[in-house]
Scaffold this active site. Structure first.
Site, PDB file in Angstrom:
ATOM      1  N   ALA A 132       0.843  -1.195   0.000  1.00 38.94           N
ATOM      2  CA  ALA A 132       0.000   0.000   0.000  1.00 38.94           C
ATOM      3  C   ALA A 132       0.876   1.241   0.000  1.00 38.94           C
ATOM      4  O   ALA A 132       1.827   1.355   0.776  1.00 38.94           O
ATOM      5  CB  ALA A 132      -0.914  -0.004   1.219  1.00 38.94           C
ATOM      6  N   THR A 174       2.834  -1.944   4.218  1.00 38.93           N
ATOM      7  CA  THR A 174       2.944  -0.521   3.907  1.00 38.93           C
ATOM      8  C   THR A 174       4.141  -0.294   3.004  1.00 38.93           C
ATOM      9  O   THR A 174       5.071  -1.097   2.970  1.00 38.93           O
ATOM     10  CB  THR A 174       3.150   0.327   5.167  1.00 38.93           C
ATOM     11  N   ASP A 175       4.128   0.793   2.272  1.00 34.60           N
ATOM     12  CA  ASP A 175       5.363   1.282   1.672  1.00 34.60           C
ATOM     13  C   ASP A 175       6.184   1.881   2.822  1.00 34.60           C
ATOM     14  O   ASP A 175       5.738   1.920   3.969  1.00 34.60           O
ATOM     15  CB  ASP A 175       5.062   2.329   0.602  1.00 34.60           C
ATOM     16  N   SER A 176       7.378   2.333   2.530  1.00 32.78           N
ATOM     17  CA  SER A 176       8.253   2.871   3.575  1.00 32.78           C
ATOM     18  C   SER A 176       7.535   3.926   4.415  1.00 32.78           C
ATOM     19  O   SER A 176       7.043   4.926   3.894  1.00 32.78           O
ATOM     20  CB  SER A 176       9.493   3.498   2.950  1.00 32.78           C
TER      21      SER A 176
END
Length: 561
Positions: A235, A281-283
């Site tokens: 995401a 999650t993305d970073s």
């Protein structure tokens, strides 16, 4: 209830029993720790123990490094972790995404320019076989974004282009290669980047399509990859206002990134698209993640909203404390924590990590022999031959020949570390072909001699090599010419005086800033195979075979001439 017997887990009763037994034996700290996938910055045992493993992490991700050193690092981590670890890497363009010695196959757009989805399969096969040899079991690819906006600073050559059907076809082909190697994919960046012109590393970006438009494009891609068995979805810190409002039933007064949106994660991804796998999650170091709540709240809320894994940290110890405090205060519910753990452990079981001895999860040194082996090198060379695309040559300057234009002025555009290598390769190959090559140096052009005849006497043709690579935290990817008070310098003022050729090894939209250039080639990637293929073609030794996956003319008719 999460059905671990269904796709993408497909677990046996024995595997499910392992998941349940492992969960029941975990302490609260171990449960909290499983949610985290930090980035590793060091490979010493002291660092691994004190900075990572003491937090009972669920996985880790390392950037590019030496294959043997990383393999030893991952082996140490697996043997010293109570529960097997997910080891991720950005395997978007080949084994070179994790190992310095790996194969650089090419960017996704480079692959797409061949018009052959089998090249995307080879990309997945090479990336994941070489990644697996080092110790990775999780690929942060394929990129499922669509390059709809030529000003977008992130998507660009990382995508398979602007056609949703072909993006899906290539994404499934990549996944097939990954599946054969037993490596999980992470489809990214949900709900889809490439619509606007901003960077989620520094703000929340926006997918502004209507629900109907999204369904026909990004929705089709994600549904296809989910139905194809994708294990994880990454995401992004990307808002999708249309679906946010439709699912929540209320008008939102601010942008809500998918990483903190129950509407997008639970409503759109889980319920509408039917995704049963792991959401990561993305970073979370990106600014786009921190726009909704204070970090002490956003850390646990990301999991409560529907994410299962939390990628990267500003400070792992601090984020761990935030997550635990969120659970103890009720911001992170027991239900969501259990769901996340079930999927995380289910993923590990699906990869067979529960059935391997800790010492066997990472292969021995002999596995590294596959890095850039003969087959992978041959595939990369073949892909390069098929990818390089002639966009236009309205001045009929090609093929270049030292008999017609012996004296060349060469300029590599793009201030990044690889430009020195690109310049060296071009100069050596051009001189070997019989050209006399002068390399542009700004100081050489500051002599106040702007005579047209002087320029024409020095150079028979000019070759620009664009090495402008899209990167995070760089909002624009457009070259800034030196003009010396409007007198020109390296700006292409001389296109009516001598033939000028532009080869782009990065941004495929460079014509936007140099419409007067009449001969333009897109090569999409800057590795040596791409350079050699581009030169073979402009010298007439090989025909152009690439087909543009995007509109290099940016919808502007005048750029075609």
């Amino acid at each position: 209830m999460i059905d671990l017997k269904k796709s993408p887990f497909n677990l046996s009763d024995e595997d499910i029993a392992w998941v349940q037994k492992t969960k029941s034996a975990m302490t609260l700290d171990e449960k909290i720790g499983q949610l985290f996938v930090p980035i590793g910055y060091n490979t010493t045992p002291e660092y691994l123990e004190n900075a990572l493993l003491q937090y009972h992490i669920g996985g880790a991700m390392y950037r590019l490094g030496g294959a043997k050193e990383l393999q030893e690092t991952f082996r140490y981590m697996q043997t010293h972790s109570k529960i097997p670890l997910l080891i991720g890497a950005n395997l978007e363009y080949g084994g070179a995404g994790i190992a310095l010695e790996g194969t650089y196959f090419g960017s996704q757009m480079f692959v797409a320019a061949t018009g052959d989805s089998e090249q995307a399969y080879r990309l997945g096969k090479i990336s994941c076989s070489e990644g697996k040899a080092v110790g990775c079991n999780w690929s942060f690819a394929p990129v499922a974004d669509i390059d709809l906006n030529y000003h977008n600073p992130i998507t660009n050559t990382r995508t398979y282009g602007n056609n949703a059907d072909f993006v899906l076809k290539c994404g499934l082909a990549y996944k097939r290669g990954a599946d054969e190697e037993g490596v999980a994919v992470a489809v990214k960046h949900f709900p889809g980047d490439g619509v606007d012109e901003v960077d989620q590393h520094i703000l929340c970006s926006v997918n502004s399509l209507s629900c109907e438009e999204w369904d026909k494009t990004y929705g089709k891609i994600y549904k296809g990859l989910i139905d194809g068995g994708a294990m994880t979805v990454m995401a992004g810190h990307i808002a999708q206002p249309a679906y946010e409002e439709r699912i929540s039933g209320e008008k939102k007064n601010m942008l809500i990134p998918a990483t903190q949106s129950p509407s997008l994660l639970k409503g759109l991804l889980r319920e509408k698209l039917g995704f049963n796998g792991v959401i990561v999650t993305d970073s979370t170091c990106m600014v786009g993640f921190g726009v909704v709540k204070p970090r002490c709240e956003s850390v646990p809320y990301a999991i409560e909203s529907g994410c299962d894994l939390f990628l990267f940290n500003k400070d792992l110890g601090e984020d761990f404390a935030y997550m635990k405090a969120g659970y103890e205060s009720g911001l992170l519910s027991e239900k969501r924590l259990d769901e996340a753990l079930t999927r995380i452990l289910g993923m590990k079981a699906s990869l067979g990590l529960n059935k391997k001895k800790k010492t066997e999860i990472v292969p021995d040194n002999s596995a590294l022999e596959i890095l850039a082996d003969k087959t992978h090198k041959a595939w990369a060379k073949e892909c390069a031959d098929k990818a390089v695309t002639l966009v236009k040559d309205t001045q009929n300057a090609l093929p270049l020949s030292p008999k017609k234009t012996k004296k060349l002025l060469l300029e590599v555009l793009g201030e990044n570390p690889s430009s020195e290598r690109v310049e060296k390769v071009y100069k050596e190959l051009l001189e070997k072909a019989g050209f006399t090559v002068s390399v542009y140096r700004r100081e050489d052009f500051g002599n106040m001699d702007f005579s047209v005849e002087t320029f024409k006497s020095k150079y028979d043709a000019v070759l620009y090599v664009g090495n402008m690579q899209n990167a995070s935290n760089r909002v624009t990817n457009r070259y800034q010419w030196y003009t010396f008070f409007g007198n020109g310098d390296n700006c292409p003022w001389f296109t009516a005086e001598v033939p000028v050729i532009y080869i782009s090894h990065g941004n495929p939209y460079a014509l936007l800033d140099a419409p007067q250039i009449k001969t333009y080639v897109n090569a999409y990637s800057n590795h040596d195979d791409a350079i050699k293929a581009a030169l073979e073609k402009i010298l007439g030794r090989s025909s152009f075979r690439g087909v543009s996956p995007i509109d290099p003319f940016c919808g502007k008719e005048y750029l075609k001439y």
